[in-house]
Design a protein around this motif. Structure first.
Motif, PDB file in Angstrom:
ATOM      1  N   ILE A  11      60.293  62.562   8.685  1.00  0.00           N
ATOM      2  CA  ILE A  11      59.625  62.948   7.440  1.00  0.00           C
ATOM      3  C   ILE A  11      60.578  62.814   6.262  1.00  0.00           C
ATOM      4  CG2 ILE A  11      58.566  64.867   6.195  1.00  0.00           C
ATOM      5  CD1 ILE A  11      57.562  65.816   9.047  1.00  0.00           C
ATOM      6  N   ALA A  12      61.779  63.339   6.387  1.00  0.00           N
ATOM      7  CA  ALA A  12      62.754  63.252   5.290  1.00  0.00           C
ATOM      8  C   ALA A  12      63.070  61.800   4.953  1.00  0.00           C
ATOM      9  CB  ALA A  12      64.024  64.011   5.651  1.00  0.00           C
ATOM     10  N   GLU A  13      63.216  60.944   5.950  1.00  0.00           N
ATOM     11  CA  GLU A  13      63.485  59.520   5.698  1.00  0.00           C
ATOM     12  C   GLU A  13      62.338  58.876   4.934  1.00  0.00           C
ATOM     13  OE1 GLU A  13      64.086  57.842   9.577  1.00  0.00           O
ATOM     14  OE2 GLU A  13      66.058  58.782   9.818  1.00  0.00           O
ATOM     15  N   ARG A  14      61.121  59.195   5.331  1.00  0.00           N
ATOM     16  CA  ARG A  14      59.955  58.600   4.670  1.00  0.00           C
ATOM     17  C   ARG A  14      59.779  59.117   3.243  1.00  0.00           C
ATOM     18  NH1 ARG A  14      59.506  57.391   9.783  1.00  0.00           N
ATOM     19  NH2 ARG A  14      58.056  55.825  10.557  1.00  0.00           N
ATOM     20  N   VAL A  15      60.076  60.396   3.032  1.00  0.00           N
ATOM     21  CA  VAL A  15      60.022  60.950   1.672  1.00  0.00           C
ATOM     22  C   VAL A  15      61.063  60.263   0.800  1.00  0.00           C
ATOM     23  CG1 VAL A  15      60.480  63.006   0.277  1.00  0.00           C
ATOM     24  CG2 VAL A  15      59.020  63.173   2.296  1.00  0.00           C
ATOM     25  N   VAL A  46      55.015  63.488  -0.229  1.00  0.00           N
ATOM     26  CA  VAL A  46      55.184  64.349   0.941  1.00  0.00           C
ATOM     27  C   VAL A  46      54.050  64.116   1.937  1.00  0.00           C
ATOM     28  CG1 VAL A  46      55.338  66.736   1.766  1.00  0.00           C
ATOM     29  CG2 VAL A  46      56.470  66.069  -0.380  1.00  0.00           C
ATOM     30  N   GLY A  47      52.820  64.106   1.455  1.00  0.00           N
ATOM     31  CA  GLY A  47      51.672  63.902   2.342  1.00  0.00           C
ATOM     32  C   GLY A  47      51.737  62.567   3.061  1.00  0.00           C
ATOM     33  N   GLY A  48      52.092  61.519   2.344  1.00  0.00           N
ATOM     34  CA  GLY A  48      52.222  60.205   2.975  1.00  0.00           C
ATOM     35  C   GLY A  48      53.289  60.196   4.053  1.00  0.00           C
ATOM     36  N   ALA A  49      54.381  60.893   3.801  1.00  0.00           N
ATOM     37  CA  ALA A  49      55.453  60.979   4.801  1.00  0.00           C
ATOM     38  C   ALA A  49      54.987  61.741   6.035  1.00  0.00           C
ATOM     39  CB  ALA A  49      56.684  61.655   4.190  1.00  0.00           C
ATOM     40  N   LEU A  50      54.195  62.793   5.838  1.00  0.00           N
ATOM     41  CA  LEU A  50      53.682  63.555   6.971  1.00  0.00           C
ATOM     42  C   LEU A  50      52.758  62.704   7.838  1.00  0.00           C
ATOM     43  CD1 LEU A  50      52.917  66.979   5.221  1.00  0.00           C
ATOM     44  CD2 LEU A  50      54.891  66.391   6.657  1.00  0.00           C
ATOM     45  N   VAL A  51      51.888  61.944   7.186  1.00  0.00           N
ATOM     46  CA  VAL A  51      50.970  61.070   7.924  1.00  0.00           C
ATOM     47  C   VAL A  51      51.737  59.971   8.649  1.00  0.00           C
ATOM     48  CG1 VAL A  51      49.073  59.406   7.684  1.00  0.00           C
ATOM     49  CG2 VAL A  51      49.005  61.573   6.419  1.00  0.00           C
ATOM     50  N   ASP A  52      52.670  59.339   7.951  1.00  0.00           N
ATOM     51  CA  ASP A  52      53.458  58.257   8.572  1.00  0.00           C
ATOM     52  C   ASP A  52      54.269  58.769   9.763  1.00  0.00           C
ATOM     53  OD1 ASP A  52      52.502  56.462   6.719  1.00  0.00           O
ATOM     54  OD2 ASP A  52      54.344  56.414   5.521  1.00  0.00           O
ATOM     55  N   ALA A  53      54.868  59.933   9.617  1.00  0.00           N
ATOM     56  CA  ALA A  53      55.652  60.494  10.721  1.00  0.00           C
ATOM     57  C   ALA A  53      54.744  60.834  11.899  1.00  0.00           C
ATOM     58  CB  ALA A  53      56.420  61.729  10.254  1.00  0.00           C
ATOM     59  N   ALA A 113      65.126  65.418   0.082  1.00  0.00           N
ATOM     60  CA  ALA A 113      64.784  63.994   0.155  1.00  0.00           C
ATOM     61  C   ALA A 113      63.996  63.535  -1.070  1.00  0.00           C
ATOM     62  CB  ALA A 113      63.988  63.704   1.427  1.00  0.00           C
ATOM     63  N   LEU A 114      63.297  64.462  -1.719  1.00  0.00           N
ATOM     64  CA  LEU A 114      62.555  64.097  -2.938  1.00  0.00           C
ATOM     65  C   LEU A 114      63.506  63.703  -4.062  1.00  0.00           C
ATOM     66  CD1 LEU A 114      59.768  66.825  -2.909  1.00  0.00           C
ATOM     67  CD2 LEU A 114      59.408  64.344  -2.736  1.00  0.00           C
TER      68      LEU A 114
END
Length: 190
Positions: A54-58, A71-78, A128-129
């Motif tokens: 999640i942190a990497e994707r954020v 954040v939401g996109g990172a949660l879905v991707d993870a 990460a943000l």
């Protein structure tokens, strides 16, 4: 392998009925080896991989996007990465995650550790943000958006466990984000 054996034993016999020695025996290793990789019994159930993903994707998301989208996109991707995507066949990793989630929900000692890990995840996401930490308002907005997204994810995880993984986790998280924030949370409102 150690963690997989632990989850299997905890699921079949109950968390409190299984000792670290039982886990070591099932995994074919010594108890010292178990403790070297998992310092506490609770650590056998907690999974650190999602927080890193999640942190990497954020961090990789565009700073020009709304915070809830990042954040939401990172949660879905993870969730997609951890469960094997959106395919019809359940992945072994998906079943493992479901078993871990059920244990965390049903075991008081694990619920407390899960809450601690959620605070750590929130901080990892805020970091990460890349918000300006010298700006108290920017830091507050990042914390609020992250906390709200994590609450939405918790709701999706609860539903996912209740329906035994019948609905794919990434889709549930997207639905929960849309219910909470509208299309801005999934990027469909652009």
């Amino acid at each position: 392998m150690i963690q997989a054996q632990a989850i299997r034993l905890f699921t079949n016999r109950g968390y409190d009925a299984v000792t670290v020695a039982d886990v070591a025996e099932a995994a074919g290793v010594s108890a010292m080896t178990v403790y070297r990789h998992f310092p506490t019994k609770e650590d056998l159930v907690l999974i650190e991989q999602p927080a890193r993903l999640i942190a990497e994707r954020v961090a990789a998301s565009s700073a020009t996007q709304p915070l809830v989208l990042r954040v939401g996109g990172a949660l879905v991707d993870a969730a997609r990465a951890l469960t094997g995507g959106d395919g019809d066949a359940p992945e072994a990793s998906e079943r493992f995650l479901l078993d871990c989630l059920r244990l965390m929900v049903s075991t008081p000692a694990l619920r407390a550790r899960h809450l601690d890990s959620q605070y750590a995840l929130q901080q990892a996401i805020v970091d990460a943000l890349g918000v300006d930490t010298t700006d108290p308002d920017a830091a507050f907005r990042a914390q609020a958006a992250t906390s709200a997204c994590l609450a939405v994810m918790h709701t999706a995880l609860t539903r996912w466990a209740q329906d035994d993984g019948q609905t794919k986790l990434p889709a549930l998280i997207e639905r929960a984000l849309t219910a909470s924030f509208g299309d801005v949370a999934t990027g469909q409102g652009d």
